[in-house]
Design an enzyme around this catalytic site. Structure first.
Site, PDB file in Angstrom:
ATOM      1  N   ALA A   1       3.274  -0.753   4.798  1.00 40.54           N
ATOM      2  CA  ALA A   1       2.737  -0.602   6.078  1.00 40.54           C
ATOM      3  C   ALA A   1       2.218  -2.146   6.718  1.00 40.54           C
ATOM      4  CB  ALA A   1       1.640   0.402   6.343  1.00 40.54           C
TER       5      ALA A   1
ATOM      6  N   TYR B   1      11.510   8.893   0.939  1.00 35.76           N
ATOM      7  CA  TYR B   1      11.484   8.102  -0.314  1.00 35.76           C
ATOM      8  C   TYR B   1      12.108   8.394  -1.496  1.00 35.76           C
ATOM      9  CZ  TYR B   1       8.181   5.451   2.821  1.00 35.76           C
ATOM     10  OH  TYR B   1       7.795   4.968   3.910  1.00 35.76           O
TER      11      TYR B   1
ATOM     12  N   ASN C   1       7.644  -5.804  -0.950  1.00 36.00           N
ATOM     13  CA  ASN C   1       7.906  -4.864  -0.058  1.00 36.00           C
ATOM     14  C   ASN C   1       6.205  -4.549   0.458  1.00 36.00           C
ATOM     15  OD1 ASN C   1       7.651  -2.293   1.393  1.00 36.00           O
ATOM     16  ND2 ASN C   1       8.745  -1.223  -0.339  1.00 36.00           N
TER      17      ASN C   1
ATOM     18  N   PRO D   1       0.651  -1.133   0.041  1.00 34.06           N
ATOM     19  CA  PRO D   1      -0.003   0.038   0.063  1.00 34.06           C
ATOM     20  C   PRO D   1       0.752   1.348  -0.105  1.00 34.06           C
ATOM     21  CG  PRO D   1       0.189  -1.059   2.149  1.00 34.06           C
ATOM     22  CD  PRO D   1       0.655  -2.059   1.317  1.00 34.06           C
ATOM     23  N   ASN D   2       0.321   2.188  -0.686  1.00 35.52           N
ATOM     24  CA  ASN D   2       0.853   3.712  -0.848  1.00 35.52           C
ATOM     25  C   ASN D   2       2.220   3.797  -1.742  1.00 35.52           C
ATOM     26  OD1 ASN D   2      -1.519   4.860   0.907  1.00 35.52           O
ATOM     27  ND2 ASN D   2      -0.253   3.631   2.435  1.00 35.52           N
TER      28      ASN D   2
ATOM     29  N   GLU E   1      12.017  -9.981   1.612  1.00 37.59           N
ATOM     30  CA  GLU E   1      11.592  -8.603   2.273  1.00 37.59           C
ATOM     31  C   GLU E   1      12.157  -7.609   1.820  1.00 37.59           C
ATOM     32  OE1 GLU E   1      10.928  -8.607   6.408  1.00 37.59           O
ATOM     33  OE2 GLU E   1      10.020  -6.712   6.310  1.00 37.59           O
TER      34      GLU E   1
ATOM     35  N   HIS F   1      12.615  -2.817   1.776  1.00 39.96           N
ATOM     36  CA  HIS F   1      12.018  -1.783   2.145  1.00 39.96           C
ATOM     37  C   HIS F   1      12.959  -0.637   1.566  1.00 39.96           C
ATOM     38  CE1 HIS F   1       9.010  -3.551   4.885  1.00 39.96           C
ATOM     39  NE2 HIS F   1      10.147  -4.146   5.209  1.00 39.96           N
TER      40      HIS F   1
ATOM     41  N   ARG G   1       5.003  11.169  -2.593  1.00 44.10           N
ATOM     42  CA  ARG G   1       4.793  10.670  -1.080  1.00 44.10           C
ATOM     43  C   ARG G   1       6.179  10.952  -0.340  1.00 44.10           C
ATOM     44  NH1 ARG G   1       4.835   4.182   1.028  1.00 44.10           N
ATOM     45  NH2 ARG G   1       4.417   4.882   3.182  1.00 44.10           N
TER      46      ARG G   1
ATOM     47  N   ARG H   1      13.630   4.536  11.828  1.00 41.59           N
ATOM     48  CA  ARG H   1      12.547   5.486  12.084  1.00 41.59           C
ATOM     49  C   ARG H   1      11.671   5.254  13.317  1.00 41.59           C
ATOM     50  NH1 ARG H   1       9.444   4.732   6.190  1.00 41.59           N
ATOM     51  NH2 ARG H   1       8.394   6.450   6.959  1.00 41.59           N
TER      52      ARG H   1
HETATM   53  C1  DQA Z   1       8.277   1.114   3.557  1.00 42.48           C
HETATM   54  C2  DQA Z   1       8.512   0.991   4.953  1.00 42.48           C
HETATM   55  C3  DQA Z   1       7.033   0.914   5.524  1.00 42.48           C
HETATM   56  O1  DQA Z   1       7.186   1.085   7.367  1.00 42.48           O
HETATM   57  C4  DQA Z   1       6.072   2.028   5.289  1.00 42.48           C
HETATM   58  O2  DQA Z   1       4.947   1.572   5.755  1.00 42.48           O
HETATM   59  C5  DQA Z   1       6.109   1.812   3.759  1.00 42.48           C
HETATM   60  C6  DQA Z   1       7.377   1.764   2.984  1.00 42.48           C
HETATM   61  C7  DQA Z   1       9.659   1.121   2.695  1.00 42.48           C
HETATM   62  O3  DQA Z   1       9.666   0.629   1.745  1.00 42.48           O
HETATM   63  O4  DQA Z   1      10.298   1.867   3.252  1.00 42.48           O
HETATM   64  O5  DQA Z   1       5.099   2.084   3.218  1.00 42.48           O
HETATM   65  O6  DQA Z   1       7.962  -0.426   3.311  1.00 42.48           O
END
Ligand code: DQA
Length: 152
Positions: free
Chosen positions: A79, A25, A76, A12-13, A100, A102, A20, A109
């Site tokens: 959240a 990012y 990825n 998501p997102n 996994e 990120h 964003r 963070r």
């Molecule tokens: C994320 C890190 C997560 O904590 C966050 O909610 C994201 C992006 C990253 O790629 O750094 O949406 O997965």
């Protein structure tokens, strides 16, 4: 069918990358990431499908549908990393090695991001390298597949 097929899942997102939280990012967009993934796939002779969803259920359905179709998953979970036992169970359930990734270093963070429900069921984790987290994750996934194939 290519003997090295990798599914990339963006949670998501991540469709909002580029606008964003650029301080965290950067300016890279999801399209930039997917293009880099396609280039990597061409260079390494692998098949890659990239999928993005904002829905936890769709992520789980996609993981389940990877049985018999993919040899590794690069994910990825965004959240849902920090909340989803269902996602964890799906990865465990399909028995396909998952890496996994990120973009940000989740350990630098908020405290709630330090906990991942995925990390101990994943083959490994790549964090903190932006777009390169995906490419390093793909490299790891290819190595996992090759190791498995050469073990017979
Ligand atoms: C994320 C890190 C997560 O904590 C966050 O909610 C994201 C992006 C990253 O790629 O750094 O949406 O997965």
């Amino acid at each position: 069918m290519n003997s090295r097929r990798i599914l990339v899942i963006h949670g998501p997102n991540l469709n909002l990358l580029g606008i964003r939280e650029p301080k965290i990012y950067g300016k890279v967009t999801l399209d930039d990431i997917n293009k880099a993934i396609t280039t990597f796939a061409g260079e390494h002779g692998i098949d890659v499908e990239a999928f993005q969803t904002n829905s936890e259920a769709d992520m789980i359905d996609k993981i389940q549908s990877s049985i018999g179709n993919f040899h590794a998953i690069v994910i990825n979970p965004a959240a849902y990393t920090h909340t989803s036992i269902a996602l964890r169970d799906a990865i465990l359930g399909v028995g396909i090695p998952a890496v996994e990734v990120h973009m940000s270093n989740i350990h630098q963070r908020e405290d709630f991001r330090k906990r991942s429900y995925i990390s101990d069921v994943a083959a490994g984790q790549v964090i903190g390298f932006g777009l390169n987290s995906y490419l390093l994750g793909l490299r790891a996934a290819v190595a996992l597949i090759d190791e498995k194939n050469s073990a017979g």
